[in-house]
Design an enzyme around this catalytic site. Sequence first.
Site, PDB file in Angstrom:
ATOM      1  N   ASP A   2      62.708 -62.954  50.307  1.00  0.00           N
ATOM      2  CA  ASP A   2      62.643 -62.061  49.151  1.00  0.00           C
ATOM      3  C   ASP A   2      62.532 -62.843  47.839  1.00  0.00           C
ATOM      4  O   ASP A   2      63.054 -63.948  47.723  1.00  0.00           O
ATOM      5  CB  ASP A   2      63.911 -61.191  49.124  1.00  0.00           C
ATOM      6  CG  ASP A   2      63.718 -59.965  48.264  1.00  0.00           C
ATOM      7  OD1 ASP A   2      62.560 -59.568  48.030  1.00  0.00           O
ATOM      8  OD2 ASP A   2      64.729 -59.401  47.818  1.00  0.00           O
ATOM      9  N   TRP A   7      59.386 -64.136  41.201  1.00  0.00           N
ATOM     10  CA  TRP A   7      58.947 -65.507  40.927  1.00  0.00           C
ATOM     11  C   TRP A   7      57.610 -65.476  40.171  1.00  0.00           C
ATOM     12  O   TRP A   7      57.424 -66.200  39.187  1.00  0.00           O
ATOM     13  CB  TRP A   7      58.820 -66.266  42.247  1.00  0.00           C
ATOM     14  CG  TRP A   7      58.481 -67.718  42.122  1.00  0.00           C
ATOM     15  CD1 TRP A   7      59.359 -68.768  42.084  1.00  0.00           C
ATOM     16  CD2 TRP A   7      57.160 -68.280  42.016  1.00  0.00           C
ATOM     17  NE1 TRP A   7      58.666 -69.950  41.966  1.00  0.00           N
ATOM     18  CE2 TRP A   7      57.328 -69.682  41.915  1.00  0.00           C
ATOM     19  CE3 TRP A   7      55.868 -67.750  41.992  1.00  0.00           C
ATOM     20  CZ2 TRP A   7      56.241 -70.557  41.807  1.00  0.00           C
ATOM     21  CZ3 TRP A   7      54.793 -68.618  41.870  1.00  0.00           C
ATOM     22  CH2 TRP A   7      54.992 -70.009  41.785  1.00  0.00           C
ATOM     23  N   HIS A  19      53.354 -64.260  46.581  1.00  0.00           N
ATOM     24  CA  HIS A  19      53.382 -64.282  48.051  1.00  0.00           C
ATOM     25  C   HIS A  19      52.715 -65.561  48.580  1.00  0.00           C
ATOM     26  O   HIS A  19      53.154 -66.125  49.586  1.00  0.00           O
ATOM     27  CB  HIS A  19      52.684 -63.048  48.621  1.00  0.00           C
ATOM     28  CG  HIS A  19      53.389 -61.763  48.295  1.00  0.00           C
ATOM     29  ND1 HIS A  19      54.753 -61.591  48.453  1.00  0.00           N
ATOM     30  CD2 HIS A  19      52.931 -60.581  47.796  1.00  0.00           C
ATOM     31  CE1 HIS A  19      55.094 -60.361  48.080  1.00  0.00           C
ATOM     32  NE2 HIS A  19      54.014 -59.731  47.674  1.00  0.00           N
ATOM     33  N   ASN A  50      57.320 -51.394  53.394  1.00  0.00           N
ATOM     34  CA  ASN A  50      56.448 -52.105  52.435  1.00  0.00           C
ATOM     35  C   ASN A  50      55.059 -51.466  52.276  1.00  0.00           C
ATOM     36  O   ASN A  50      54.335 -51.787  51.338  1.00  0.00           O
ATOM     37  CB  ASN A  50      56.274 -53.585  52.820  1.00  0.00           C
ATOM     38  CG  ASN A  50      57.495 -54.448  52.536  1.00  0.00           C
ATOM     39  OD1 ASN A  50      57.747 -55.440  53.217  1.00  0.00           O
ATOM     40  ND2 ASN A  50      58.277 -54.087  51.522  1.00  0.00           N
TER      41      ASN A  50
HETATM   42  C1  IPE Z   1      58.654 -60.794  49.301  1.00  0.00           C
HETATM   43  O1  IPE Z   1      59.296 -60.617  48.107  1.00  0.00           O
HETATM   44  C2  IPE Z   1      58.958 -59.749  50.332  1.00  0.00           C
HETATM   45  C3  IPE Z   1      57.742 -59.233  51.005  1.00  0.00           C
HETATM   46  C4  IPE Z   1      57.548 -57.950  51.201  1.00  0.00           C
HETATM   47  C5  IPE Z   1      56.705 -60.129  51.489  1.00  0.00           C
HETATM   48  P1  IPE Z   1      59.126 -59.332  47.179  1.00  0.00           P
HETATM   49  O2  IPE Z   1      57.698 -58.969  47.067  1.00  0.00           O
HETATM   50  O3  IPE Z   1      60.048 -58.233  47.648  1.00  0.00           O
HETATM   51  O4  IPE Z   1      59.659 -59.928  45.804  1.00  0.00           O
HETATM   52  P2  IPE Z   1      60.561 -59.215  44.709  1.00  0.00           P
HETATM   53  O5  IPE Z   1      61.809 -58.706  45.384  1.00  0.00           O
HETATM   54  O6  IPE Z   1      59.731 -58.116  44.124  1.00  0.00           O
HETATM   55  O7  IPE Z   1      60.863 -60.303  43.742  1.00  0.00           O
HETATM   56 MG    MG Z   2      62.003 -57.721  47.214  1.00  0.00          MG
END
Ligand code: IPE
Ligand code: MG
Length: 226
Positions: A2, A7, A19, A50
């Site tokens: 996560d 980031w 990503h 997601n």
């Molecule tokens: C990666 O982090 C999780 C996935 C679905 C690949 P996020 O996309 O949830 O990152 P944040 O939480 O918005 O920072």
């Molecule tokens: Mg997240």
Amino acid sequence: MDGNGRWAEQRGLSRLEGHIEGCKATRSVVKACVGLGVQVLSLYAFSAENWGRASDEVNGLMHLIEDALCEELDDLIGADIRFLASGRCCELPESLQRMLVGAEKRTADEDGMVLNLLINYGGRAEIVDATRALAYRVQAGEIAPEDITEQLLRECLYAPGLPDPDLLLRPGGEMRVSNFLLWEIAYAEIVVMPVLWPDFDGGHLIEAIVEYNARQRRFGGVPGVE
Ligand code: IPE
Ligand code: MG
């Protein structure tokens, strides 16, 4: 895994660039786990929830996962890693499904670390799928309702041969489980770290393992009482 989005946001980049950076962190953490002798690494790559994200982010993630697996497959085999995909894979793009099945087949005989990729995975969906499989067996007369035990339900989960996780490590600082391996984490030790996934490295992994090692695991018992 996560924190990719945050980031990227902090740097004025797109979520997808976050990503892509997260993917690099994943490579280094997989290597670190192999080096540390970890037996099973389950990575939460894409949750059943997601799909609700913007379509360019969802499509980008699907391509990223497919490309990363394609690029890494020889290295996985070189490191004796057995690859598994857990989730409702039949709902994924067909080319990704082919990639996942191919990676499972090509690594099936590897006897090193198991890399379990949770993709289109939901903990509740996994329990529903297991319940459905058991219901069909009852309907077919193979088992009676009273034959259903924790052990039998466990055998119907996506990766029945894997042990329950000892450590649930959540980067990104959120203090929640987010539908991750709900059945399997019943007694997992939870370590939440504030570091965003693209910044995560082998040093953070060791920090988490040190914290895990300081925990006293009781599994509902009382220390010193047999
Ligand atoms: C990666 O982090 C999780 C996935 C679905 C690949 P996020 O996309 O949830 O990152 P944040 O939480 O918005 O920072
Ligand atoms: Mg997240």
